[in-house]
Design an enzyme around this catalytic site. Structure first.
Site, PDB file in Angstrom:
ATOM      1  N   LEU A  10       0.824  -1.216   0.000  1.00  0.00           N
ATOM      2  CA  LEU A  10       0.000   0.000   0.000  1.00  0.00           C
ATOM      3  C   LEU A  10       0.854   1.260   0.000  1.00  0.00           C
ATOM      4  O   LEU A  10       0.338   2.373   0.094  1.00  0.00           O
ATOM      5  CB  LEU A  10      -0.957   0.017   1.204  1.00  0.00           C
ATOM      6  CG  LEU A  10      -1.897  -1.174   1.342  1.00  0.00           C
ATOM      7  CD1 LEU A  10      -3.011  -0.863   2.331  1.00  0.00           C
ATOM      8  CD2 LEU A  10      -2.507  -1.579   0.009  1.00  0.00           C
ATOM      9  N   ASP A  34       0.323  -5.950   3.257  1.00  0.00           N
ATOM     10  CA  ASP A  34       0.746  -4.722   3.930  1.00  0.00           C
ATOM     11  C   ASP A  34       0.368  -4.851   5.401  1.00  0.00           C
ATOM     12  O   ASP A  34      -0.516  -5.646   5.744  1.00  0.00           O
ATOM     13  CB  ASP A  34       0.063  -3.494   3.310  1.00  0.00           C
ATOM     14  CG  ASP A  34       0.823  -2.205   3.616  1.00  0.00           C
ATOM     15  OD1 ASP A  34       1.535  -1.718   2.727  1.00  0.00           O
ATOM     16  OD2 ASP A  34       0.712  -1.704   4.758  1.00  0.00           O
ATOM     17  N   TYR A 142      18.991   4.951   7.603  1.00  0.00           N
ATOM     18  CA  TYR A 142      18.420   4.372   6.383  1.00  0.00           C
ATOM     19  C   TYR A 142      19.541   3.863   5.460  1.00  0.00           C
ATOM     20  O   TYR A 142      19.487   2.740   4.947  1.00  0.00           O
ATOM     21  CB  TYR A 142      17.601   5.465   5.696  1.00  0.00           C
ATOM     22  CG  TYR A 142      16.939   5.086   4.392  1.00  0.00           C
ATOM     23  CD1 TYR A 142      15.879   4.192   4.358  1.00  0.00           C
ATOM     24  CD2 TYR A 142      17.341   5.683   3.194  1.00  0.00           C
ATOM     25  CE1 TYR A 142      15.244   3.888   3.160  1.00  0.00           C
ATOM     26  CE2 TYR A 142      16.704   5.384   1.997  1.00  0.00           C
ATOM     27  CZ  TYR A 142      15.662   4.482   1.991  1.00  0.00           C
ATOM     28  OH  TYR A 142      15.043   4.186   0.804  1.00  0.00           O
ATOM     29  N   LYS A 146      20.440   0.142   4.161  1.00  0.00           N
ATOM     30  CA  LYS A 146      20.489  -0.206   2.734  1.00  0.00           C
ATOM     31  C   LYS A 146      21.796  -0.906   2.380  1.00  0.00           C
ATOM     32  O   LYS A 146      21.803  -1.895   1.633  1.00  0.00           O
ATOM     33  CB  LYS A 146      20.279   1.038   1.856  1.00  0.00           C
ATOM     34  CG  LYS A 146      18.852   1.569   1.890  1.00  0.00           C
ATOM     35  CD  LYS A 146      17.861   0.523   1.396  1.00  0.00           C
ATOM     36  CE  LYS A 146      16.431   0.974   1.421  1.00  0.00           C
ATOM     37  NZ  LYS A 146      15.476  -0.115   1.180  1.00  0.00           N
TER      38      LYS A 146
HETATM   39  C1  AKB Z   1      13.971   8.620   0.518  1.00  0.00           C
HETATM   40  O1  AKB Z   1      14.013   9.826   0.226  1.00  0.00           O
HETATM   41  O2  AKB Z   1      14.197   8.170   1.648  1.00  0.00           O
HETATM   42  C2  AKB Z   1      13.696   7.642  -0.598  1.00  0.00           C
HETATM   43  C3  AKB Z   1      14.961   7.164  -1.228  1.00  0.00           C
HETATM   44  C4  AKB Z   1      15.685   8.008  -2.182  1.00  0.00           C
HETATM   45  O3  AKB Z   1      15.394   6.082  -0.937  1.00  0.00           O
HETATM   46  N1  AKB Z   1      12.831   8.234  -1.562  1.00  0.00           N
END
Ligand code: AKB
Length: 317
Positions: A10, A34, A142, A146
């Site tokens: 979603l 989701d 983040y 990744k």
């Molecule tokens: C974010 O801005 O966190 C995402 C990305 C670029 O991974 N859109």
């Protein structure tokens, strides 16, 4: 791909990907999942849907097995800006969710796609024409998730033979479902604001270039990579893919070709600006082009005409 399960269905990518895949592979062959149920979302009401919290590995495994899935497309994740506010929750969702998807794929002997991001790069990465293989020392939670995710996918491929594949998505621009908590979200908001109010206040500073892509190219890329000949994939878990490198003024100038009175102001958010400053300006996607033929069709001009028309059709001004 024959029967596909999508997590985070979603979300911004999931909603459109589920529709795209259902057109290609058949409604009943795409299982949308989701953590929330929203009967108004097209991914819920156009085919099979299951509520799934991806941190529940047993449930993920059982649903995937029950539907005899061949491919998991694991999208459920916390994006960069929110992950900076809630780093522990981000680690829990982003890493445990991925581990559950990898274990499910390993146990059932199926394919797995999971996206990485331009967020997997950091300030010490070359900013222009960022190579496929380069320094990856991100400074955000983040980004750390990744990079760890890219390496985990490599590990499951090397050690267990799981057919893992992925791309490093740029900021994605679309208008079916909103993005949630990303740094590149301004590039979606600006189009809605242009139609709804004729002006926008950008939280990203003038002159900050970031890679962006229109959603149809991202969807096509996922399918193309998953259907690609595995023998050709040397960088299977995280291909740089690119379409356009943009900054707020450049988007505003393009919008003014359609709405001449459009006004762009700035109210920079230091937290999101710091994230944007640590990311590349423009990445090099030649490995994706050479190894599986990726080619983005949309540039700023044709994306802007298309998205403005679509938003006009859905927003009452
Ligand atoms: C974010 O801005 O966190 C995402 C990305 C670029 O991974 N859109």
């Amino acid at each position: 791909m024959k029967r596909i399960l999508v997590t985070g269905a979603l979300g911004q990518i999931g909603t459109e990907l589920v529709i795209f895949l259902r057109k290609l592979y058949g409604e009943n062959n795409v299982i949308a999942t989701d953590i929330r149920y929203d009967k108004t979302n097209v991914a819920v009401n156009s085919g099979p849907f299951e509520v799934l919290d991806v941190t529940d590995g047993e449930k993920m495994f059982q649903i995937t097995k029950r539907y005899k899935v061949d491919v998991v497309i694991h999208l459920a994740a916390m994006l960069s800006a929110v992950a900076e506010q809630k780093p522990l929750a981000a680690w829990h969702l982003n890493m445990n969710g991925l581990m559950n998807a990898l274990e499910t794929a390993k146990e059932l002997g199926i394919q797995l796609f999971t996206p990485s991001s331009i967020g997997a790069f950091g300030s010490s990465t070359p900013k222009e024409q960022t190579p496929q293989d380069t320094i990856q020392r991100p400074t955000t939670m983040y980004g750390i998730n990744k990079v760890a995710g890219e390496l985990l996918c490599d590990y499951y491929h090397m050690k267990y033979g799981v057919d893992t594949r992925g791309v490093r998505f740029p900021g994605l621009i679309s208008c079916m479902a909103p993005p949630g908590g990303g740094t590149t979200d301004y590039a979606v908001e600006i189009y809605y604001a242009a139609i709804e109010r004729g002006r926008y206040e950008s939280f990203i500073e003038k002159g900050t270039y970031l890679d962006m892509m229109y959603m149809p190219d991202a969807l096509q890329g996922v399918v193309q990579l998953m259907e690609a000949d595995p023998k050709k994939l040397k960088h299977r878990n995280a291909y740089n893919i690119a379409a356009m490198s943009l900054e707020p003024e450049v988007i505003a100038a393009e919008i003014r070709k359609h709405i001449p009175t459009f006004v762009l102001d700035y109210k920079v958010d230091p937290a999101r600006q710091a994230i944007a400053d640590s990311w590349p300006n423009a990445i090099d996607d030649s490995a994706a082009r050479e190894e599986w033929g990726f080619h983005a069709k949309y540039d700023l001009e044709n994306m802007t005409s298309d998205i403005l028309e679509k938003i006009r059709g859905k927003v009452k001004v």
